[in-house]
Every structure is written in C-alpha cells, then in structure tokens.
Design a protein around this motif. Sequence first.
Motif, PDB file in Angstrom:
ATOM      1  N   MET A 102       5.880 -56.549  89.590  1.00  0.00           N
ATOM      2  CA  MET A 102       6.961 -55.882  89.992  1.00  0.00           C
ATOM      3  C   MET A 102       6.999 -54.632  89.436  1.00  0.00           C
ATOM      4  SD  MET A 102       9.737 -57.913  87.947  1.00  0.00           S
ATOM      5  CE  MET A 102       8.956 -59.811  88.728  1.00  0.00           C
ATOM      6  N   VAL A 103       8.088 -53.762  90.211  1.00  0.00           N
ATOM      7  CA  VAL A 103       8.317 -52.481  89.175  1.00  0.00           C
ATOM      8  C   VAL A 103       9.810 -52.368  88.965  1.00  0.00           C
ATOM      9  CG1 VAL A 103       8.211 -49.877  89.837  1.00  0.00           C
ATOM     10  CG2 VAL A 103       6.479 -51.330  90.747  1.00  0.00           C
ATOM     11  N   VAL A 104      10.108 -51.838  87.705  1.00  0.00           N
ATOM     12  CA  VAL A 104      11.298 -51.686  87.120  1.00  0.00           C
ATOM     13  C   VAL A 104      11.569 -50.132  87.057  1.00  0.00           C
ATOM     14  CG1 VAL A 104      12.898 -52.231  85.554  1.00  0.00           C
ATOM     15  CG2 VAL A 104      11.245 -53.832  85.947  1.00  0.00           C
ATOM     16  N   VAL A 105      12.654 -49.814  87.715  1.00  0.00           N
ATOM     17  CA  VAL A 105      13.173 -48.198  87.675  1.00  0.00           C
ATOM     18  C   VAL A 105      14.296 -48.173  86.836  1.00  0.00           C
ATOM     19  CG1 VAL A 105      13.685 -46.147  88.928  1.00  0.00           C
ATOM     20  CG2 VAL A 105      12.119 -47.513  89.616  1.00  0.00           C
ATOM     21  N   GLY A 106      14.298 -47.727  85.604  1.00  0.00           N
ATOM     22  CA  GLY A 106      15.587 -47.947  84.774  1.00  0.00           C
ATOM     23  C   GLY A 106      15.295 -47.424  83.368  1.00  0.00           C
ATOM     24  N   SER A 107      16.343 -47.744  82.475  1.00  0.00           N
ATOM     25  CA  SER A 107      16.610 -47.265  81.322  1.00  0.00           C
ATOM     26  C   SER A 107      15.707 -47.859  80.176  1.00  0.00           C
ATOM     27  CB  SER A 107      18.059 -47.054  80.942  1.00  0.00           C
ATOM     28  OG  SER A 107      18.487 -48.316  80.950  1.00  0.00           O
ATOM     29  N   ALA A 108      15.521 -47.096  79.165  1.00  0.00           N
ATOM     30  CA  ALA A 108      15.180 -47.673  77.916  1.00  0.00           C
ATOM     31  C   ALA A 108      15.840 -46.792  76.791  1.00  0.00           C
ATOM     32  CB  ALA A 108      13.413 -47.096  77.702  1.00  0.00           C
ATOM     33  N   ASN A 109      16.579 -47.622  75.832  1.00  0.00           N
ATOM     34  CA  ASN A 109      17.473 -47.104  74.737  1.00  0.00           C
ATOM     35  C   ASN A 109      16.918 -47.748  73.664  1.00  0.00           C
ATOM     36  OD1 ASN A 109      19.377 -46.041  76.597  1.00  0.00           O
ATOM     37  ND2 ASN A 109      20.260 -47.546  77.016  1.00  0.00           N
ATOM     38  N   MET A 110      17.499 -47.176  72.543  1.00  0.00           N
ATOM     39  CA  MET A 110      17.369 -47.542  71.183  1.00  0.00           C
ATOM     40  C   MET A 110      18.625 -48.303  70.906  1.00  0.00           C
ATOM     41  SD  MET A 110      15.361 -48.451  68.542  1.00  0.00           S
ATOM     42  CE  MET A 110      13.906 -47.576  68.967  1.00  0.00           C
ATOM     43  N   ASP A 111      18.744 -49.610  70.556  1.00  0.00           N
ATOM     44  CA  ASP A 111      20.276 -49.908  70.149  1.00  0.00           C
ATOM     45  C   ASP A 111      20.383 -50.044  68.708  1.00  0.00           C
ATOM     46  OD1 ASP A 111      20.318 -50.739  72.860  1.00  0.00           O
ATOM     47  OD2 ASP A 111      19.825 -52.827  72.594  1.00  0.00           O
ATOM     48  N   LEU A 112      21.566 -49.452  68.546  1.00  0.00           N
ATOM     49  CA  LEU A 112      22.011 -49.487  67.072  1.00  0.00           C
ATOM     50  C   LEU A 112      23.196 -50.478  66.872  1.00  0.00           C
ATOM     51  CD1 LEU A 112      22.313 -45.418  66.829  1.00  0.00           C
ATOM     52  CD2 LEU A 112      20.214 -46.922  66.612  1.00  0.00           C
ATOM     53  N   VAL A 113      22.838 -51.588  66.349  1.00  0.00           N
ATOM     54  CA  VAL A 113      23.806 -52.903  66.288  1.00  0.00           C
ATOM     55  C   VAL A 113      24.356 -53.042  64.912  1.00  0.00           C
ATOM     56  CG1 VAL A 113      23.682 -55.147  66.696  1.00  0.00           C
ATOM     57  CG2 VAL A 113      21.976 -53.601  67.731  1.00  0.00           C
ATOM     58  N   VAL A 114      25.708 -53.215  65.116  1.00  0.00           N
ATOM     59  CA  VAL A 114      26.699 -53.533  64.121  1.00  0.00           C
ATOM     60  C   VAL A 114      26.895 -54.835  64.072  1.00  0.00           C
ATOM     61  CG1 VAL A 114      28.610 -52.743  62.484  1.00  0.00           C
ATOM     62  CG2 VAL A 114      26.802 -51.124  63.271  1.00  0.00           C
ATOM     63  N   ARG A 115      27.213 -55.628  62.938  1.00  0.00           N
ATOM     64  CA  ARG A 115      27.648 -57.045  63.214  1.00  0.00           C
ATOM     65  C   ARG A 115      28.895 -57.103  62.475  1.00  0.00           C
ATOM     66  NH1 ARG A 115      24.020 -59.954  65.889  1.00  0.00           N
ATOM     67  NH2 ARG A 115      22.134 -59.086  65.934  1.00  0.00           N
ATOM     68  N   ALA A 116      29.907 -57.685  63.019  1.00  0.00           N
ATOM     69  CA  ALA A 116      31.288 -57.652  62.483  1.00  0.00           C
ATOM     70  C   ALA A 116      31.874 -59.214  62.736  1.00  0.00           C
ATOM     71  CB  ALA A 116      32.310 -56.347  62.736  1.00  0.00           C
ATOM     72  N   ALA A 117      32.929 -59.469  61.876  1.00  0.00           N
ATOM     73  CA  ALA A 117      33.897 -60.601  62.200  1.00  0.00           C
ATOM     74  C   ALA A 117      34.258 -60.664  63.733  1.00  0.00           C
ATOM     75  CB  ALA A 117      34.665 -60.979  61.144  1.00  0.00           C
ATOM     76  N   GLY A 118      34.685 -59.595  64.075  1.00  0.00           N
ATOM     77  CA  GLY A 118      35.328 -59.610  65.201  1.00  0.00           C
ATOM     78  C   GLY A 118      35.047 -58.337  65.775  1.00  0.00           C
ATOM     79  N   LEU A 119      35.739 -57.891  67.220  1.00  0.00           N
ATOM     80  CA  LEU A 119      35.342 -56.613  67.712  1.00  0.00           C
ATOM     81  C   LEU A 119      36.824 -55.836  67.661  1.00  0.00           C
ATOM     82  CD1 LEU A 119      34.206 -57.702  71.228  1.00  0.00           C
ATOM     83  CD2 LEU A 119      32.744 -56.926  69.248  1.00  0.00           C
ATOM     84  N   PRO A 120      36.714 -54.635  67.171  1.00  0.00           N
ATOM     85  CA  PRO A 120      37.887 -53.974  66.664  1.00  0.00           C
ATOM     86  C   PRO A 120      38.602 -53.412  67.794  1.00  0.00           C
ATOM     87  CG  PRO A 120      35.908 -52.261  66.780  1.00  0.00           C
ATOM     88  CD  PRO A 120      35.374 -53.860  67.004  1.00  0.00           C
ATOM     89  N   GLU A 145      41.205 -49.124  65.275  1.00  0.00           N
ATOM     90  CA  GLU A 145      41.161 -50.259  64.181  1.00  0.00           C
ATOM     91  C   GLU A 145      39.861 -49.933  63.580  1.00  0.00           C
ATOM     92  OE1 GLU A 145      41.296 -55.099  63.173  1.00  0.00           O
ATOM     93  OE2 GLU A 145      40.801 -54.227  65.074  1.00  0.00           O
ATOM     94  N   THR A 146      39.640 -49.963  62.369  1.00  0.00           N
ATOM     95  CA  THR A 146      38.363 -50.008  61.392  1.00  0.00           C
ATOM     96  C   THR A 146      38.004 -51.361  60.692  1.00  0.00           C
ATOM     97  OG1 THR A 146      38.564 -47.561  60.905  1.00  0.00           O
ATOM     98  CG2 THR A 146      37.153 -48.815  59.633  1.00  0.00           C
ATOM     99  N   LEU A 147      36.759 -51.794  61.044  1.00  0.00           N
ATOM    100  CA  LEU A 147      36.406 -52.875  60.435  1.00  0.00           C
ATOM    101  C   LEU A 147      35.083 -52.705  59.672  1.00  0.00           C
ATOM    102  CD1 LEU A 147      36.368 -55.322  63.583  1.00  0.00           C
ATOM    103  CD2 LEU A 147      38.164 -55.355  62.001  1.00  0.00           C
ATOM    104  N   LEU A 148      34.989 -53.596  58.579  1.00  0.00           N
ATOM    105  CA  LEU A 148      33.721 -53.589  57.718  1.00  0.00           C
ATOM    106  C   LEU A 148      32.769 -54.274  58.235  1.00  0.00           C
ATOM    107  CD1 LEU A 148      35.129 -53.532  54.117  1.00  0.00           C
ATOM    108  CD2 LEU A 148      33.996 -51.612  55.520  1.00  0.00           C
ATOM    109  N   GLY A 149      31.705 -54.059  58.788  1.00  0.00           N
ATOM    110  CA  GLY A 149      30.578 -54.762  59.227  1.00  0.00           C
ATOM    111  C   GLY A 149      29.754 -55.521  58.179  1.00  0.00           C
ATOM    112  N   SER A 150      28.957 -56.583  58.654  1.00  0.00           N
ATOM    113  CA  SER A 150      28.149 -57.401  57.899  1.00  0.00           C
ATOM    114  C   SER A 150      26.704 -57.122  57.933  1.00  0.00           C
ATOM    115  CB  SER A 150      28.178 -58.718  58.106  1.00  0.00           C
ATOM    116  OG  SER A 150      28.161 -59.214  59.430  1.00  0.00           O
ATOM    117  N   GLY A 151      26.282 -56.155  58.856  1.00  0.00           N
ATOM    118  CA  GLY A 151      24.800 -55.894  58.744  1.00  0.00           C
ATOM    119  C   GLY A 151      24.659 -54.758  59.869  1.00  0.00           C
ATOM    120  N   PHE A 152      23.315 -54.045  59.769  1.00  0.00           N
ATOM    121  CA  PHE A 152      22.912 -53.084  60.727  1.00  0.00           C
ATOM    122  C   PHE A 152      21.567 -53.093  60.942  1.00  0.00           C
ATOM    123  CE2 PHE A 152      21.143 -48.668  61.604  1.00  0.00           C
ATOM    124  CZ  PHE A 152      21.782 -48.510  62.522  1.00  0.00           C
ATOM    125  N   GLU A 153      21.272 -52.951  62.244  1.00  0.00           N
ATOM    126  CA  GLU A 153      19.735 -53.010  62.661  1.00  0.00           C
ATOM    127  C   GLU A 153      19.607 -51.978  63.762  1.00  0.00           C
ATOM    128  OE1 GLU A 153      18.389 -56.833  63.991  1.00  0.00           O
ATOM    129  OE2 GLU A 153      20.536 -57.311  64.394  1.00  0.00           O
TER     130      GLU A 153
END
Length: 302
Positions: A1-19, A23-31
């Motif tokens: 099959m052929v996929v026509v679409g996007s490629a992104n680098m995901d910059l991921v922050v984890r937090a207790a909830g969504l701001p 609101e500013t929240l402190l995250g628990s990790g980044f990757e």
Amino acid sequence: MVVVGSANMDLVVRAAGLPASGETLLGSGFETCAGGKGANQAIAAARLGASVAMVGCVGDDAFGATLRDALTSDRIDTAHVQRIPATSSGIAMITVAADGANTIVVAPGANARLTPELVDAAGELIAHAGMLICQLEVPLGAVRRAIDTAARHGTPVLLNPAPAQPLPDDLYAQIDVLIVNETEAQVLAGVAVSDAATACRAANALRAKGAHTVIVTLGAGGAWYAGPEGEGHMAAPRVDAVDTTAAGDTFAGGFAAARVRGAPLCDAIAFGQRAAALSVMRKGAQTSIPTRAELDAQLPAA
C-alpha cells in the motif's frame, strides 16, 4: 500500500493532567519520538503485515534523518520521502496526562512542502497499490492529487481527515473508506458524536455525501461502521490505557493491513481495534505500535 502523509518529530511532555487555558503545570518527563499521522499509519500497516511505501517530506535537519531512518527500519520504501533543503522537519508538541489523555499541537514544517508534483512522481506506485492511505497533515492539494490518481486506476482509497477540516463535496465519492473520530465527524457531518446512536447519524450523513464506507471511532466506546457490507457497532477490547497517542493511527494502519489481505470489513475493524488497544497500553507514538506477532501473542482474537 502507499501512504501519502506527514512525518513529524513528537516532543512529548508527561504531566498529572492537561493544562487549562493560561495554566502552567510541572511535567514529570520529556522525550522525543518519531511520529506524524502519515508515518504512524505507514509503520502500523508495515508492522501488522503490509508492504508499504511512503510519500512525504522531511527537513534537512537532524530530525529529518531520524524520521527517514524510523521508516526504513520498518522496511518501508522511502524513495518518495523527500528531504527539503533549508527547511525544518515537522514537529508535534504533545502533552500526555496520567490517565492517557493527550493534547497535540503540530507545526508542519517540511510537511507543508508536499506538492501535487511530488505526488505525481509516485503515480506508478499509487496506480498499482492495494490501497492508498491519506490524512490531512499535508496540503489538501497533494492529498487530492493522490486520491485522483488512485481513483483513475481503481486503487481503493482510505482517508483519515485529521486534523479535521471541511472537504470539497466532490472528494467524498472517491473515498472507499472514511475513518473519523468524534471531532472529525462533527466537523465533516455536523453531528455531535457521543455514542453509537449519534455515530450512526454521522456515518449516514457522510455516506450521503458520497463516501462508500464510513467508520466512526469512539475510543474506548468502540466503533460504528456503515457501508455496502452493512452497519453496526463494534465494542473495543477493554484494556488499561497508559498513553492514547497514535491509537487512531494504529487502528487505521491495522485496519488497512487487514483489508488489503482480503479481510471482510468487520474482521478488519476488529483487527485494527485489537492493535489500537495494545498500543494504548504502551507509551509513545511509533514505539507503542505493535507487530503482528506481538498482537497475536499479547492480545489474541477472541
């Protein structure tokens, strides 16, 4: 099959909830994780049994090299993934809450440079593919050219219209399978989807516009399908979600892989649901997407 679409680098922050707004929240990790809806769906289809070629653009930065490497490591043909000079790769800023919910903001970067002409260069691939898969993280003009090419040659088209935007009326008749979530269903069909009954109304409205088969995904609530093979609701496997990032992409890629193998509609939906359910039990975008062997071992069909 052929996929026509996007490629992104995901910059991921984890937090207790969504701001909340402001609101500013402190995250628990980044990757950083390779992602993008097109690349995610391509990798899901490849890991779940399909032979896949990708058509898209990345930047000439370090992220671009990493994104291409991520595709080739899953044996995806990247001959038509162009590196655009003096352009940054697409990125996605993702916040993941403790319950697995997420918010995503995308900066398209090189994805915005995918032109109809670059799609034309892959015309022979599309013409002879078992299926074309598109999303909307690349310019609509490029998506339309890919779908037009597929329609001329009888290649089945799967469109996942995300991020949601209105579609030209004449495009619907060229779509063999339209996969939408609640947000996309509301934008395209004007129906607020919250359960199977409202998903049914949205699916029927989109079929009335011309889409042949419509699948409305409801997350943990399963999926509603409607098309020439019938209509109905399919419950999702019950699992404990850790991170829902790329779950929809895993479903789309898994569904497509099964469909190209010749699976009936309901069997292909069930396969995609199992793949998505296993993906939400893991963290990350592409890192969460299972292989066929992992799926059969860890979440086998009932």
